[in-house]
Design an enzyme around this catalytic site. Structure first.
Site, short mmCIF file in Angstrom:
data_model
loop_
_atom_site.label_atom_id
_atom_site.label_comp_id
_atom_site.label_asym_id
_atom_site.label_seq_id
_atom_site.Cartn_x
_atom_site.Cartn_y
_atom_site.Cartn_z
N LYS A 136 0.86 -1.18 0.00
CA LYS A 136 0.00 0.00 0.00
C LYS A 136 0.89 1.23 0.00
CE LYS A 136 -3.71 2.28 2.51
NZ LYS A 136 -4.66 2.18 3.62
N LYS A 144 -2.04 -1.60 -4.00
CA LYS A 144 -2.92 -0.43 -3.93
C LYS A 144 -2.09 0.84 -3.97
CE LYS A 144 -5.99 1.71 -0.63
NZ LYS A 144 -6.48 1.72 0.73
C1 PBG Z 1 -7.21 3.43 5.59
C2 PBG Z 1 -7.64 3.14 4.22
C3 PBG Z 1 -7.50 4.02 3.16
C4 PBG Z 1 -8.04 3.42 2.06
C5 PBG Z 1 -8.51 2.16 2.44
N1 PBG Z 1 -8.24 1.99 3.81
C6 PBG Z 1 -6.98 5.41 3.10
C7 PBG Z 1 -5.70 5.74 3.68
O1 PBG Z 1 -4.79 4.93 3.80
O2 PBG Z 1 -5.60 6.90 4.07
C8 PBG Z 1 -8.08 4.09 0.72
C9 PBG Z 1 -9.10 3.65 -0.20
C10 PBG Z 1 -9.39 4.60 -1.29
O3 PBG Z 1 -8.80 5.67 -1.48
O4 PBG Z 1 -10.32 4.24 -2.03
N2 PBG Z 1 -6.87 2.40 6.40
#
Ligand code: PBG
Length: 333
Positions: free
Chosen positions: A202, A257
């Protein structure tokens, strides 16, 4: 080994010359069962709050979630992912809400499982909806997210989701060692078949903006945002290390992601590990397509299917997308 002849005996356009042959020789196929629909939920009844930065998506109460689940089932979508919007005042104590057996997510899981036992339920394991500053874990006075303290809470959160009936818990927090800690706790408590989808890779991306709007987790991240735990977009070898650790710790499925601008990573991870791999077409990617289409600058259906196919081509087995219902309708036509 590829063997080539020469033009004009070889004309690659012959296999593109009519629709039927284009369909037959297509190398990748998108199926409705590839899709996972991420849904934002909130407390109360009969609530549907449109999310401005994500046209077409809303925050919905559990009764409405059941209607959405029915729609997914009718369309052939096999799983949904839950993201809570926590509206109660967030003080240092409110993280306890993340593992409340009578909390929003836990109740939503139970309702879904009671009404749609065959629909897969994936839950987000991270503290950002519950912390006052929007970080995914517990911070010290310098806003540094504390790894091991956070893991203890993530374990409780994951267990509460498992107890409510979640099929897969999905840690999105990027703490070190959280997959192993959660897996061990699930095993010890007898949740042998509760799976883990690890957000292994991520990136600290600017594409999460609309999501943070949606869950109200934007305010207090500070100047460095989530860069002390999410991956640096400059790196790709690190994606291997993250994935290798998560798999060794017991992840059943791994995730890359965001999607569109990280296809190189998806391709390498899928081909290196050959494990079930998810891609998350995140909020900013959805917003870009949707807003451009709403202005008439892009053909929404066309660009949507093309984006989804790019994920399949790069090796995705599963695609998390806010456009899941739209894609499913297009495929079912
Ligand atoms: C937070 C989380 C995020 C997303 C999924 N879980 C955002 C972040 O890390 O700030 C992002 C998903 C998206 O942008 O569609 N745990």
């Amino acid at each position: 080994m590829l063997v080539y002849g020469n033009y004009p005996n070889v004309r690659l356009r012959r296999n593109r010359s009519s629709e039927f042959i284009r369909d037959i020789v297509a190398e990748n196929h998108l199926h409705v069962h590839d899709l996972v629909y991420p849904v934002f939920i909130l407390d109360g009844k009969n609530r549907v709050e449109p999310i401005l930065s994500m046209p077409g998506q809303s925050r919905i109460s559990i009764d409405k979630l059941l209607e959405t689940a029915k729609e997914c089932q009718n369309l052939g979508i096999r799983a949904i992912a839950l993201f809570p919007v926590i509206e109660t005042s967030k003080d240092l104590e409110s993280v306890h809400e993340s593992y409340n057996s009578d909390g929003l997510v836990q109740n939503a899981i139970q309702e879904l499982k009671a009404n749609f036992p065959d629909l897969g339920v994936f839950t987000d394991v991270a503290l950002d909806p519950y912390t006052y500053n929007g970080h995914d874990g517990i911070t010290d006075i310098q806003d540094y997210v504390l790894n091991d303290v956070t893991n203890e809470l993530l374990v409780k959160q994951a267990l509460s989701h498992a107890a409510a009936g979640a099929d897969f818990v999905c840690p999105s927090d990027m703490m070190d060692g959280r997959i192993g800690a959660i897996r061990t706790a699930l095993e010890n408590d007898g949740y042998h078949n509760t799976g883990i989808i690890a957000y292994s890779v991520k990136y600290a991306s600017h594409l999460y903006g609309p999501f943070r709007d949606a869950v109200g987790a934007k305010k207090g991240l500070g100047k460095s945002g989530k860069t002390s735990y999410q991956l640096n977009p400059a790196n790709s070898n690190e994606a291997f290390h993250e994935t290798a650790h998560d798999l060794a710790e017991g992840a059943d499925i791994i995730m890359v992601k965001p999607g569109s601008i990280y296809l190189d990573i998806l391709y390498r991870i899928k081909h290196e590990f050959k494990k079930p791999t998810a891609i998350y077409h995140v909020s900013g990617e959805y917003a870009m397509l949707k807003l451009a289409a709403d202005h008439g600058y892009l053909d929404y259906s066309g660009i949507l299917l093309e984006s989804m196919l790019s994920f399949k081509r790069a090796g995705a087995d599963m695609i998390w997308t806010y456009a899941a219902l739209d894609v499913a309708k297009l495929l079912n036509n």
